[in-house]
Scaffold this motif. Structure first.
Motif, short mmCIF file in Angstrom:
data_model
loop_
_atom_site.label_atom_id
_atom_site.label_comp_id
_atom_site.label_asym_id
_atom_site.label_seq_id
_atom_site.Cartn_x
_atom_site.Cartn_y
_atom_site.Cartn_z
N LYS A 1 0.78 -1.26 -0.02
CA LYS A 1 0.12 -0.02 0.02
C LYS A 1 0.91 1.29 0.05
CE LYS A 1 -0.71 0.04 5.15
NZ LYS A 1 -1.95 -0.30 6.21
N LYS A 2 2.11 1.29 0.07
CA LYS A 2 3.10 2.26 0.23
C LYS A 2 3.55 2.67 -1.39
CE LYS A 2 4.81 1.82 4.83
NZ LYS A 2 6.21 1.60 5.65
N ILE A 3 3.02 1.74 -2.09
CA ILE A 3 3.41 2.06 -3.66
C ILE A 3 4.94 2.15 -3.72
CG2 ILE A 3 2.77 2.79 -5.99
CD1 ILE A 3 0.27 3.85 -4.58
N SER A 4 5.70 1.15 -3.32
CA SER A 4 7.14 1.09 -3.39
C SER A 4 7.90 0.38 -4.63
CB SER A 4 7.71 0.61 -2.21
OG SER A 4 7.31 -0.69 -1.84
N LYS A 5 6.91 -0.06 -5.58
CA LYS A 5 7.45 -0.85 -6.76
C LYS A 5 6.58 -0.70 -7.83
CE LYS A 5 9.21 -4.72 -3.99
NZ LYS A 5 9.17 -6.07 -3.60
N ILE A 6 6.98 -0.66 -9.19
CA ILE A 6 6.33 -0.33 -10.30
C ILE A 6 5.19 -1.35 -10.53
CG2 ILE A 6 6.36 -0.38 -12.80
CD1 ILE A 6 9.22 1.00 -12.63
N THR A 7 5.62 -2.51 -10.04
CA THR A 7 4.77 -3.80 -9.95
C THR A 7 3.40 -3.41 -9.27
OG1 THR A 7 5.73 -5.03 -8.22
CG2 THR A 7 6.10 -5.61 -10.47
N ASP A 8 3.39 -2.52 -8.14
CA ASP A 8 2.27 -2.14 -7.33
C ASP A 8 1.46 -1.36 -8.17
OD1 ASP A 8 3.24 -3.54 -4.99
OD2 ASP A 8 4.63 -1.93 -4.34
N ILE A 9 2.04 -0.58 -9.05
CA ILE A 9 1.23 0.30 -9.89
C ILE A 9 0.14 -0.69 -10.72
CG2 ILE A 9 1.06 2.03 -11.63
CD1 ILE A 9 1.97 2.99 -9.28
N PHE A 10 0.80 -1.85 -11.29
CA PHE A 10 0.14 -2.23 -12.26
C PHE A 10 -0.88 -3.43 -11.29
CE2 PHE A 10 3.80 -1.71 -14.92
CZ PHE A 10 3.31 -1.24 -16.02
N GLY B 1 6.72 8.48 -10.71
CA GLY B 1 6.64 8.82 -9.47
C GLY B 1 7.48 7.49 -8.76
N THR B 2 6.97 6.36 -9.06
CA THR B 2 7.32 5.11 -8.24
C THR B 2 8.90 4.99 -8.67
OG1 THR B 2 5.26 4.28 -8.46
CG2 THR B 2 7.05 2.79 -7.72
N THR B 3 9.19 4.99 -10.05
CA THR B 3 10.80 4.91 -10.32
C THR B 3 11.53 6.09 -9.67
OG1 THR B 3 9.89 4.32 -12.44
CG2 THR B 3 12.14 5.02 -12.27
N SER B 4 11.11 7.03 -9.52
CA SER B 4 11.59 8.13 -8.75
C SER B 4 11.89 7.67 -7.16
CB SER B 4 11.07 9.59 -8.74
OG SER B 4 11.94 10.54 -8.05
N LYS B 5 10.98 7.25 -6.78
CA LYS B 5 10.91 6.73 -5.21
C LYS B 5 11.79 5.67 -4.99
CE LYS B 5 7.92 5.01 -1.75
NZ LYS B 5 6.63 4.71 -1.35
N ILE B 6 11.90 4.68 -6.14
CA ILE B 6 13.05 3.71 -5.98
C ILE B 6 14.31 3.87 -6.02
CG2 ILE B 6 13.72 1.59 -7.30
CD1 ILE B 6 10.75 1.13 -8.22
N LYS B 7 14.58 5.30 -7.15
CA LYS B 7 15.87 5.53 -7.34
C LYS B 7 16.18 6.30 -5.91
CE LYS B 7 16.59 9.60 -8.39
NZ LYS B 7 16.72 11.11 -8.93
N ASN B 8 15.56 7.26 -5.39
CA ASN B 8 15.79 7.76 -4.30
C ASN B 8 16.09 6.99 -3.10
OD1 ASN B 8 15.33 10.29 -5.46
ND2 ASN B 8 13.41 10.63 -4.94
N SER B 9 15.22 5.91 -3.03
CA SER B 9 15.23 4.97 -1.77
C SER B 9 16.63 4.14 -1.89
CB SER B 9 14.21 3.89 -1.68
OG SER B 9 13.05 4.59 -1.48
N ALA B 10 17.25 3.85 -3.34
CA ALA B 10 18.26 3.24 -3.55
C ALA B 10 19.52 4.14 -3.07
CB ALA B 10 18.42 2.90 -5.02
N GLN B 11 19.31 5.42 -3.51
CA GLN B 11 20.58 6.18 -3.20
C GLN B 11 20.56 6.53 -1.56
OE1 GLN B 11 19.15 9.95 -5.01
NE2 GLN B 11 20.59 9.34 -7.04
#
Length: 549
Positions: free
Chosen positions: A110-119, A289-299
């Motif tokens: 529910k935090k939508i942390s992955k692109i698969t969550d969008i799909f 937005g999810t891609t940006s979140k993944i990138k920022n989380s990785a950083q």
């Protein structure tokens, strides 16, 4: 009383959640009816569907009664028939329940942390559940309004599209902001967010709130994309979902009123075109937005890992430096402190061998006494070096058993009889009763031996050494008190630090290396206890050891 109060607070909190969810559903439904296309019951954008799904995902199925109350109030306010109200109630409860079930079954976050969550949200929450529940909703409308069967397909299609669009617009927006706290962002980030949102609202109002922008100006709909990209890249899913929400509200109202690039002679077709545009835009923005979140989380994760590695390297470096200090200290002890007693041994031995015939018995006895003292010093030093080496290498195992403290102390006192009798020192053992506790007997012997040896070494001739025992709720407290030369505050601060040598001569010129107290400290660490040294120059020293009970 406290438990009852906690239960009461929990019930009040739950009741407030139900009330808020009912009000949210009712308000969103009234807004949704402004986009109704058929007899005020079928809307191409139905926000309550997204709100209900988000509420169930956040609070669980226990929030469904609140949604049910909102649906009942809506039916009463609209004067709906019993059949329609019943069918509507069932569909409004079943759709979020089914959507939440499918999403949880397939591991939706529910935090939508992955692109698969969008799909997953789109395919399961916004497509599968509405497709199935639209059948119930269509059946209810067709039965309650007695319309021609041929129109039911249009109603089914409109019902599905309205619910799906409501979920795509509202569910990510509510899920993204759920649990967000004010302190999660800095002031400059809030200012940037407001600037972005304000710019987006202005552009959207210009595009969808102007008579002069008609259907032949549809490329102007893409003017919102720079702000949409800004929101998605800088504010991740929160920014993307907020931008989608703002665009959807303004664009839908403008299109219904005949404004904007999707306005048409038919409101139905205008909303249909807008629906397709918003669906594509929403999916694109959410993925970005999810891609940006993944990138920022990785950083962030990379920085944390780097920080942990730097910390670990620093700790290892400090440990190696400490080991070097220990090595240098041990070499210093071996090269200097161990050599000095041997020089005495050799010197006095040479005197006896070379001048044996000319020496009197008293002189020979005196020289032999010096040899004995030097040998004792060498033995004590070697013994402590061996203890220290075994502790540092981990070869001195900790094996606690039940021991009787009084008898352990008596054994050590007996072994040290020659030392304190030579200085005419009286040892007063104040432990009268049997005291049993858990300790390693071998380590306990080393501890008491070193503490008593120090007390004797720095006591004046003819003085007393007291051994006392006390206890509190947490510790067994052993004190060894001498009334010798004592130590200054600066000298006490150097204790237990191998890198800072503290060499102090005893009252009979006995040598001291400070290694014994370091061993005592390590032993107490093994016992999870404490050792405290209190002293004043000229008044003596109190060594206190605390064994946990």
């Amino acid at each position: 009383m406290a438990v009852a109060l906690s239960i009461s607070e929990s019930r009040i909190k739950y009741a407030s959640q139900l009330i808020v969810s009912a009000l949210l559903f009712f308000t969103a439904a009234k807004v949704g009816y402004s986009f109704a296309l058929y007899r005020d019951v079928v809307s191409l954008i139905w926000p309550p569907a997204g709100i209900a799904l988000a509420l169930v995902l956040v609070y669980g199925y226990r929030i469904l009664p609140g949604i049910a109350v909102g649906s009942i109030i809506l039916s009463i306010a609209n004067g709906s028939s019993f059949i329609y109200a019943t069918g509507s109630l069932l569909s409004q409860i079943a759709e979020p329940a089914l959507g939440a079930f499918l999403l949880s079954k397939f591991g939706f976050d529910k935090k939508i942390s992955k692109i698969t969550d969008i799909f997953k949200l789109i395919l399961l929450g916004a497509v599968t559940a509405p497709l199935l529940i639209a059948l119930l909703e269509t059946f209810t409308i067709c039965i309650s309004t007695q319309i021609h069967f041929g129109s039911c397909l249009n109603i089914y299609f409109g019902s599905f599209m309205g619910n799906a669009m409501g979920i795509i617009v509202m569910a990510p927006f509510m899920l993204a902001w759920a649990g967000t706290k004010y302190k999660d962002y800095k002031l400059k980030e809030y200012i940037e967010f407001l600037v972005m949102a304000s710019g987006l609202v202005v552009i959207t109002l210009i595009v969808y709130g102007n008579y002069f922008i008609a259907q032949d100006s549809r490329p102007l709909a893409y003017l919102v994309f720079p702000f949409l990209i800004w929101a998605s890249l800088r504010f991740e899913v929160k920014g993307a979902s907020t931008a989608i929400f703002l665009i959807s509200v303004i664009a839908a109202i403008g299109t219904v009123k005949g404004f904007g690039p999707f306005s048409d002679s038919s409101v139905y077709h205008g909303l249909l075109y807008l629906y397709v545009f918003l669906a594509a835009t929403s999916i694109t923005a959410l993925i970005l937005g999810t891609t940006s979140k993944i990138k920022n989380s990785a950083q962030i994760s990379l920085k944390e890992t780097q920080s942990q590695l730097e910390k670990r390297v620093k700790e290892r470096t400090e440990k190696l430096e400490g080991m070097n200090y220990q090595k240098d200290r041990l070499f210093s002890i071996i090269s200097h402190d161990l050599r000095s007693p041997f020089q005495s041994l050799l010197g006095f031995s040479d005197f006896i061998v070379d001048d044996f015939d000319s020496l009197s018995k008293d002189e020979i006895k005196r020289y032999l006494g010096h040899i004995r003292d030097s040998a004792r010093n060498v033995y004590s030093l070697i013994e402590n070096l061996l203890h220290w080496s075994r502790i540092q290498s981990g070869k001195l195992e900790f094996n606690p058993i039940e021991v009787e403290l009084g008898s352990e102390i008596e054994e050590v006192v007996k072994k040290m009889l020659p030392l304190y009798e030579k200085k005419n020192i009286r040892i007063i053992n104040g432990i009268n009763s049997q005291i049993f506790f858990y300790a390693d007997p071998y380590m306990l012997d080393i501890l008491i031996n070193n503490l008593l040896d120090n007390a004797i070494k720095f006591s004046h001739k003819g003085s007393d050494i007291e051994i006392k025992l006390d206890r509190d709720a947490d510790y067994l407290i052993l004190k060894i008190i001498d009334y010798g030369i004592g130590m200054s505050t600066e000298e006490i601060q150097k204790l237990f630090k191998i890198e800072i040598p503290l060499k102090k001569r005893g009252t009979a010129d006995e040598r001291g290396t400070g290694l014994g107290l370091l061993i005592c400290k390590e032993i107490m660490n093994k016992h999870k206890g404490k050792i405290i040294i209190e002293s004043e120059p000229g008044k003596g020293t109190t060594a206190t050891v605390l064994f946990p009970i």
